[in-house]
Write a protein that holds these residues in place. Sequence first.
Motif, mmCIF file in Angstrom:
data_model
loop_
_atom_site.group_PDB
_atom_site.id
_atom_site.type_symbol
_atom_site.label_atom_id
_atom_site.label_comp_id
_atom_site.label_asym_id
_atom_site.label_seq_id
_atom_site.Cartn_x
_atom_site.Cartn_y
_atom_site.Cartn_z
ATOM 1 N N GLU A 185 0.824 -1.206 0.000
ATOM 2 C CA GLU A 185 0.000 0.000 0.000
ATOM 3 C C GLU A 185 0.863 1.262 0.000
ATOM 4 O O GLU A 185 2.003 1.252 0.462
ATOM 5 C CB GLU A 185 -0.918 0.015 1.224
ATOM 6 N N THR A 186 0.303 2.348 -0.513
ATOM 7 C CA THR A 186 0.973 3.645 -0.442
ATOM 8 C C THR A 186 0.882 4.167 0.989
ATOM 9 O O THR A 186 -0.190 4.126 1.599
ATOM 10 C CB THR A 186 0.313 4.645 -1.409
ATOM 11 N N LEU A 187 1.999 4.632 1.523
ATOM 12 C CA LEU A 187 2.045 5.110 2.908
ATOM 13 C C LEU A 187 2.256 6.617 2.922
ATOM 14 O O LEU A 187 3.160 7.139 2.262
ATOM 15 C CB LEU A 187 3.179 4.412 3.666
ATOM 16 N N ASP A 188 1.422 7.309 3.681
ATOM 17 C CA ASP A 188 1.546 8.757 3.849
ATOM 18 C C ASP A 188 2.593 9.019 4.930
ATOM 19 O O ASP A 188 2.342 8.799 6.120
ATOM 20 C CB ASP A 188 0.190 9.347 4.246
ATOM 21 N N LEU A 189 3.776 9.480 4.532
ATOM 22 C CA LEU A 189 4.844 9.694 5.502
ATOM 23 C C LEU A 189 4.490 10.788 6.502
ATOM 24 O O LEU A 189 4.883 10.713 7.668
ATOM 25 C CB LEU A 189 6.147 10.035 4.777
ATOM 26 N N ARG A 190 3.750 11.767 6.077
ATOM 27 C CA ARG A 190 3.324 12.808 7.023
ATOM 28 C C ARG A 190 2.377 12.209 8.069
ATOM 29 O O ARG A 190 2.373 12.638 9.227
ATOM 30 C CB ARG A 190 2.657 13.959 6.283
ATOM 31 N N GLY A 191 1.595 11.222 7.657
ATOM 32 C CA GLY A 191 0.734 10.542 8.617
ATOM 33 C C GLY A 191 1.532 9.767 9.643
ATOM 34 O O GLY A 191 1.144 9.690 10.817
ATOM 35 N N VAL A 192 2.656 9.185 9.231
ATOM 36 C CA VAL A 192 3.530 8.478 10.177
ATOM 37 C C VAL A 192 4.086 9.458 11.197
ATOM 38 O O VAL A 192 4.116 9.186 12.405
ATOM 39 C CB VAL A 192 4.667 7.749 9.439
ATOM 40 N N ALA A 193 4.542 10.614 10.718
ATOM 41 C CA ALA A 193 5.056 11.636 11.639
ATOM 42 C C ALA A 193 3.985 12.036 12.648
ATOM 43 O O ALA A 193 4.256 12.149 13.857
ATOM 44 C CB ALA A 193 5.531 12.854 10.854
ATOM 45 N N GLY A 194 2.765 12.227 12.164
ATOM 46 C CA GLY A 194 1.678 12.576 13.078
ATOM 47 C C GLY A 194 1.379 11.475 14.073
ATOM 48 O O GLY A 194 1.069 11.747 15.242
ATOM 49 N N GLU A 195 1.493 10.225 13.634
ATOM 50 C CA GLU A 195 1.232 9.088 14.515
ATOM 51 C C GLU A 195 2.203 9.051 15.686
ATOM 52 O O GLU A 195 1.835 8.652 16.796
ATOM 53 C CB GLU A 195 1.325 7.794 13.706
#
Length: 273
Positions: A185-195
Motif C-alpha cells: 500500500e501507499t504510505l503517507d509519511l506525514r501521517g507516520v510523523a503525526g502518529e
Amino acid sequence: MGPDRSQPGAARLGEVLVAGRITGGGGLPPGTVRRHPTWGLTFVTSGSGRYRDADHDEALGAGSLVLVRPSHPHWYGPDRGGWDEHFVVFDGPVFELARRRGALGPGRPLVHGLPVARWGHRLATFGARRRPSSPDARDAEALELLALVLEALATVRPARSPGAPLRVADWLARSTDLLSGDLAETLDLRGVAGEVGLPYETWRRRFRAETGTSPYAYRAARRLDAATELLVHTGLAVRDVAAATGFSDERHLIRRFRAATGRTPRAFRDDPR
C-alpha cells in the motif's frame, strides 16, 4: 469440546485442527456474540472491519491479527465489501498453559501493522500442508504455531497516553513499525510523523540522524527485503512478488533488485548464494 487426546495418534501438547484462506468473507452481522469452543486466529490480508469484546472496540485492516480464546465472548467482521483472511483453528494444553501464565491472556486479542506479505505467507503454510498424523508431528506443528503467535504479540507496544511525549526509543520503534507495515500500500509519511507525535520535518530529520537513512529509503529497503524473502521461500511469479511488496510493476522490481544485488530476481532465485 476440544479434540479427544485419548485416541491413538492424538497430539499430547496441542494441534492445528483446520487452517485455510477466505476471500471476500462477509462474517457475522454486527452485534452477534461468538464463543468459540477452541482457539483460533484470523489474519486480515485485504479489506477492513472491526473487533469488539467487553474491553476492546478497534478497527481492523490489512496486517491485523485477531486471536480468539476458547469461550471468550466477542465479535469481529469485515466492513461492507468483505475482506480476505488466513485463519487457523487450534487447541491443546500448551495453549492453555500459555494463557494461564499470561502469555496469551484475554487482554491481548489483537495485533496491528504486521507486514502482509511476510505474515500472510507464514500463515498460508498451515493451510497448504496436510495435517500430520503422528503425535510428535502434531505437537511440533502446535509449538510452531505458538511460537508464531508469541512473535506477533511481541510486536505490540504499550499504549501511549494522549499528549504524552515519546522517548527516542518509542517514537523510533513505532516509526519503523509503520514504515515496515503493509508494503503493498501507499504510505503517507506525514501521517507516520503525526502518529508518533512529531512535526514532519522534525521527524524526518531525527529519523535520518538515528538510522542513517531517510524514512522513504528505509521503507524502500524493507520492500526489497520482503521481495527477497518471497523469492526465496515462495514460488510466486516475479510480477506477483512485485505487486505484493509495493513495486509499481515487475520492471520496477527488477531495476531496484539489480541495483541492490547486481542480479535480476530470477537469477537470484536460481542461485541465491
